[in-house]
Design an enzyme around this catalytic site. Structure first.
Site, PDB file in Angstrom:
ATOM      1  N   ASP A  80      48.341  38.093  35.472  1.00  0.00           N
ATOM      2  CA  ASP A  80      47.147  38.940  35.488  1.00  0.00           C
ATOM      3  C   ASP A  80      47.427  40.359  34.994  1.00  0.00           C
ATOM      4  O   ASP A  80      48.589  40.761  34.834  1.00  0.00           O
ATOM      5  CB  ASP A  80      46.555  38.987  36.911  1.00  0.00           C
ATOM      6  CG  ASP A  80      47.627  39.080  38.002  1.00  0.00           C
ATOM      7  OD1 ASP A  80      48.753  39.523  37.708  1.00  0.00           O
ATOM      8  OD2 ASP A  80      47.339  38.710  39.141  1.00  0.00           O
ATOM      9  N   GLU A 114      40.381  35.627  43.817  1.00  0.00           N
ATOM     10  CA  GLU A 114      39.980  36.062  45.146  1.00  0.00           C
ATOM     11  C   GLU A 114      39.264  34.911  45.865  1.00  0.00           C
ATOM     12  O   GLU A 114      38.832  33.947  45.231  1.00  0.00           O
ATOM     13  CB  GLU A 114      39.048  37.274  45.021  1.00  0.00           C
ATOM     14  CG  GLU A 114      39.688  38.486  44.342  1.00  0.00           C
ATOM     15  CD  GLU A 114      40.680  39.236  45.231  1.00  0.00           C
ATOM     16  OE1 GLU A 114      41.414  38.589  46.006  1.00  0.00           O
ATOM     17  OE2 GLU A 114      40.733  40.473  45.125  1.00  0.00           O
ATOM     18  N   HIS A 123      44.753  35.106  48.127  1.00  0.00           N
ATOM     19  CA  HIS A 123      44.610  34.988  46.673  1.00  0.00           C
ATOM     20  C   HIS A 123      45.940  34.644  46.010  1.00  0.00           C
ATOM     21  O   HIS A 123      47.013  34.973  46.508  1.00  0.00           O
ATOM     22  CB  HIS A 123      43.956  36.239  46.048  1.00  0.00           C
ATOM     23  CG  HIS A 123      44.803  37.470  45.963  1.00  0.00           C
ATOM     24  ND1 HIS A 123      44.264  38.740  46.003  1.00  0.00           N
ATOM     25  CD2 HIS A 123      46.144  37.666  45.825  1.00  0.00           C
ATOM     26  CE1 HIS A 123      45.230  39.620  45.881  1.00  0.00           C
ATOM     27  NE2 HIS A 123      46.382  39.002  45.772  1.00  0.00           N
ATOM     28  N   ASN A 153      44.634  37.978  51.697  1.00  0.00           N
ATOM     29  CA  ASN A 153      43.408  37.169  51.805  1.00  0.00           C
ATOM     30  C   ASN A 153      43.580  35.777  51.200  1.00  0.00           C
ATOM     31  O   ASN A 153      42.614  35.056  51.023  1.00  0.00           O
ATOM     32  CB  ASN A 153      42.235  37.910  51.138  1.00  0.00           C
ATOM     33  CG  ASN A 153      42.460  38.125  49.641  1.00  0.00           C
ATOM     34  OD1 ASN A 153      43.442  37.651  49.084  1.00  0.00           O
ATOM     35  ND2 ASN A 153      41.540  38.840  49.001  1.00  0.00           N
TER      36      ASN A 153
HETATM   37  C1  F6R Z   1      50.082  39.813  40.990  1.00  0.00           C
HETATM   38  C2  F6R Z   1      49.654  38.663  41.754  1.00  0.00           C
HETATM   39  C3  F6R Z   1      49.183  38.802  43.164  1.00  0.00           C
HETATM   40  C4  F6R Z   1      50.317  39.184  44.118  1.00  0.00           C
HETATM   41  C5  F6R Z   1      49.799  39.298  45.540  1.00  0.00           C
HETATM   42  C6  F6R Z   1      50.874  39.721  46.509  1.00  0.00           C
HETATM   43  O1  F6R Z   1      50.522  39.408  39.709  1.00  0.00           O
HETATM   44  O2  F6R Z   1      49.673  37.614  41.237  1.00  0.00           O
HETATM   45  O3  F6R Z   1      48.604  37.590  43.568  1.00  0.00           O
HETATM   46  O4  F6R Z   1      51.314  38.209  44.053  1.00  0.00           O
HETATM   47  O5  F6R Z   1      48.750  40.227  45.588  1.00  0.00           O
HETATM   48  O6  F6R Z   1      51.270  41.022  46.203  1.00  0.00           O
HETATM   49  P1  F6R Z   1      52.419  41.746  47.064  1.00  0.00           P
HETATM   50  O7  F6R Z   1      53.663  41.030  46.789  1.00  0.00           O
HETATM   51  O8  F6R Z   1      52.416  43.161  46.533  1.00  0.00           O
HETATM   52  O9  F6R Z   1      51.990  41.639  48.499  1.00  0.00           O
END
Ligand code: F6R
Length: 271
Positions: A67, A143, A138, A136
């Site tokens: 992303d 989301e 994701h 959450n």
């Molecule tokens: C970002 C992504 C997100 C993160 C998730 C956890 O490329 O794919 O799904 O993996 O938000 O982020 P952290 O590790 O910062 O808690």
């Protein structure tokens, strides 16, 4: 779903790095799906170190990130382009033309998302997809309520994701509200997936991913449908699993995990 509950965070990171390295060793031209976020930072360092000890080259692998924020240029310090450059691409011998992230600054993000999806197809699909998980539930920026068969597209970020990400932006700077993200259907087409989760803040999302109903309310639960998904957890992230003992019985500490993936050789599987 293979659930590996490691003795501590360091071991969880080492196991994930070990699987990434095994894939690179077995298939130097592998297509890696990559993730960003705080969880991945120590993993990239460990992967680089592990590959170095084996003298493995990153020169021929190809990468597609999950992303990117809409509206941020590649040089913005909070862009995922910048993150990947700092934490991985500038530290290994990868060919920059083999690295791909959605262009968050594209004039038409929807067209950019479609082109990104097509680029993954043209590359022959993803061999190994690395994932983190949001509080959450994701994955990528899919989301809650994202379609379980969604493709790469523009998503509006939830308030909880905006709040989780706000700390990375300068005070007074408004974090982007939209992102281009691979869809859940796109992720599920990867030949193998590794999801790494560490820390107690992820315990609830991890429990819903593994034991909760398959539901768009927890996008990561879609990994229940994947034939070769390995979930790597530290004790805090695994704390709410009801079947913790079962997973530890199946994959006790010290046993080398193997990916149920066509890209891992029989030799790797026999370890
Ligand atoms: C970002 C992504 C997100 C993160 C998730 C956890 O490329 O794919 O799904 O993996 O938000 O982020 P952290 O590790 O910062 O808690």
């Amino acid at each position: 779903m293979k659930v590996l509950i490691c003795a501590d965070t360091k071991t969880a990171i080492q196991r994930a790095a070990g699987l990434m390295t095994a894939c690179l060793r077995e298939k130097p031209t592998a297509v890696f799906g990559l993730a960003t976020g705080a969880t991945m930072e120590p993993l990239y360092s460990e992967w680089i170190a592990t590959a170095r000890t084996e003298d493995l080259s990153f020169a021929h692998m190809r990468t597609f990130n999950l992303d990117e924020y809409v509206g941020l240029t590649a040089t913005h310090p909070q862009s995922y382009h910048h993150y990947m450059h700092e934490l991985l691409f500038s530290r290994v011998d990868i060919d920059p033309t083999n690295t791909h992230l959605p262009n968050g600054a594209a004039p038409d993000p929807a067209t950019e998302a479609e082109a990104y999806e097509q680029a993954i197809r043209t590359a022959g699909g993803i061999d190994l997809q690395l994932l983190g998980i949001g509080h959450n539930g994701h994955i990528g920026f899919n989301e809650p309520t994202s379609s379980l068969c969604s493709r790469t597209r523009v998503k509006t970020l939830t308030q909880s994701t905006l709040e989780a990400n706000a700390k990375h932006f300068d005070p007074g700077e408004t974090p982007p509200r939209f992102a281009i993200t691979m869809g859940i259907g796109t992720i599920l087409e990867a030949r193998a997936c590794i999801l790494l989760a560490t820390g107690s803040a992820k315990a609830d999302a991890v429990m819903r991913m593994i034991e909760g109903p398959l539901s768009a309310a927890c996008p990561a639960s879609a990994l229940q449908l994947h034939p070769a998904a390995t979930i790597i957890l530290d004790p805090d992230a695994a704390a709410r699993l009801h079947l913790r003992d079962y997973h530890q019985l199946v994959h006790p500490e010290g046993r080398e995990p193997v990916l149920n993936s066509p890209i891992c050789s029989r030799r790797e599987a026999a370890r």
